[in-house]
Design an enzyme around this catalytic site. Structure first.
Site, mmCIF file in Angstrom:
data_model
loop_
_atom_site.group_PDB
_atom_site.id
_atom_site.type_symbol
_atom_site.label_atom_id
_atom_site.label_comp_id
_atom_site.label_asym_id
_atom_site.label_seq_id
_atom_site.Cartn_x
_atom_site.Cartn_y
_atom_site.Cartn_z
ATOM 1 N N LYS A 1 -15.653 6.375 -12.610
ATOM 2 C CA LYS A 1 -15.673 7.331 -13.731
ATOM 3 C C LYS A 1 -14.764 6.852 -14.862
ATOM 4 O O LYS A 1 -13.673 6.352 -14.609
ATOM 5 C CB LYS A 1 -15.221 8.719 -13.254
ATOM 6 C CG LYS A 1 -16.253 9.380 -12.367
ATOM 7 C CD LYS A 1 -15.817 10.749 -11.938
ATOM 8 C CE LYS A 1 -16.890 11.379 -11.057
ATOM 9 N NZ LYS A 1 -16.382 12.456 -10.249
ATOM 10 N N ASP B 1 -10.621 0.589 -4.715
ATOM 11 C CA ASP B 1 -11.479 1.663 -5.201
ATOM 12 C C ASP B 1 -11.886 1.300 -6.631
ATOM 13 O O ASP B 1 -11.024 1.100 -7.487
ATOM 14 C CB ASP B 1 -10.677 2.972 -5.195
ATOM 15 C CG ASP B 1 -11.513 4.178 -5.624
ATOM 16 O OD1 ASP B 1 -12.527 3.993 -6.339
ATOM 17 O OD2 ASP B 1 -11.139 5.308 -5.267
ATOM 18 N N ASP C 1 0.864 -1.188 0.000
ATOM 19 C CA ASP C 1 0.000 0.000 0.000
ATOM 20 C C ASP C 1 0.894 1.229 0.000
ATOM 21 O O ASP C 1 2.009 1.179 0.509
ATOM 22 C CB ASP C 1 -0.914 0.010 1.239
ATOM 23 C CG ASP C 1 -2.222 0.762 0.979
ATOM 24 O OD1 ASP C 1 -2.163 1.986 0.719
ATOM 25 O OD2 ASP C 1 -3.299 0.143 1.025
#
Length: 224
Positions: free
Chosen positions: A130, A126, A77
């Site tokens: 879009k 995530d 991460d």
């Protein structure tokens, strides 16, 4: 989280022997000392290496490490203040088979050698819904090509998500590109026969989603 708390965690991360924070320059110059040598240099064994990409607090990496002592786990991460929790737990519980790497996932093939990794988990990424965010979706064709470089020829991919969009997008992309879908389920807690490591380990956010009756989806696949 306050900035004071973040700084404290960053400082503590620096003291943990299981946390690695290479610079971007170190990675892209292809001089990273652990690349191709994770087992030899850090884990000191020849056990399979499993990555968790976008590991957040590191709960999944730590739980898998507890469950499978004969495998090595690396949580990846960019947010070190988040995985501080997992790294600290691993230190406190003396888990020798889990490490944490602070880097961007688009640099993953600079941090691991060709065919060095046996399995990859992507947990609750995530979905980047879009259209202009498509390039950041962790299961797009570019990312899959990166994973293929570091995975063994028969390496396994796992995607666990609460996003039906991400699930559908990934399934469509896999079928369209001729990759091998081994298992797919759009509600792992409601259908029998779900793999045990998928339902027996829950992240904090996952337990919240389940309280809200949100279906958790899962795909297991190979990149051809």
């Amino acid at each position: 989280m306050g900035s004071k708390n973040k700084l404290k965690r960053f400082k503590e991360n620096e003291t943990f022997s299981n946390v690695f924070q290479p610079s971007r320059e170190e990675l892209v110059s292809d001089t990273y000392e652990l690349k191709g040598r994770w087992n030899k240099t850090f884990f000191n064994n020849n056990n399979p290496i499993v990555l968790e990409l976008g590991c957040g607090k590191g709960e999944y990496s730590v739980a898998l490490a507890q469950k499978y002592p004969d495998k090595n786990f690396v949580g990846v991460d960019i947010k070190g203040a988040r995985f501080w929790r997992g790294a600290k737990t691993a230190v406190e519980e003396n888990l020798p088979n889990v490490a944490f790497l602070r880097t961007q996932i688009e640099l993953i093939d600079y941090a691991f050698g060709e065919s060095e990794v046996d399995e990859i988990w992507i947990t609750f990424p995530d979905p980047q819904i879009k259209y202009k965010r498509t390039k950041h979706r962790l299961t797009n064709l570019e990312f899959l090509a990166r994973y293929k470089r570091i995975l063994k020829p028969n390496g396994i991919m796992n995607l666990k998500t609460d996003s039906e969009f991400m699930h559908g997008y990934t399934l469509g992309l896999l079928h369209g590109a001729g990759h091998e879908v081994l298992y797919a389920n759009h509600n792992v807690y409601k259908q029998e026969g779900s793999p045990e490591e998928v339902t027996s380990i829950q992240t904090f956010y996952e337990s919240q989603y389940l309280k809200e009756n949100k279906p958790i989806t899962y795909i297991r696949f190979k990149i051809n």
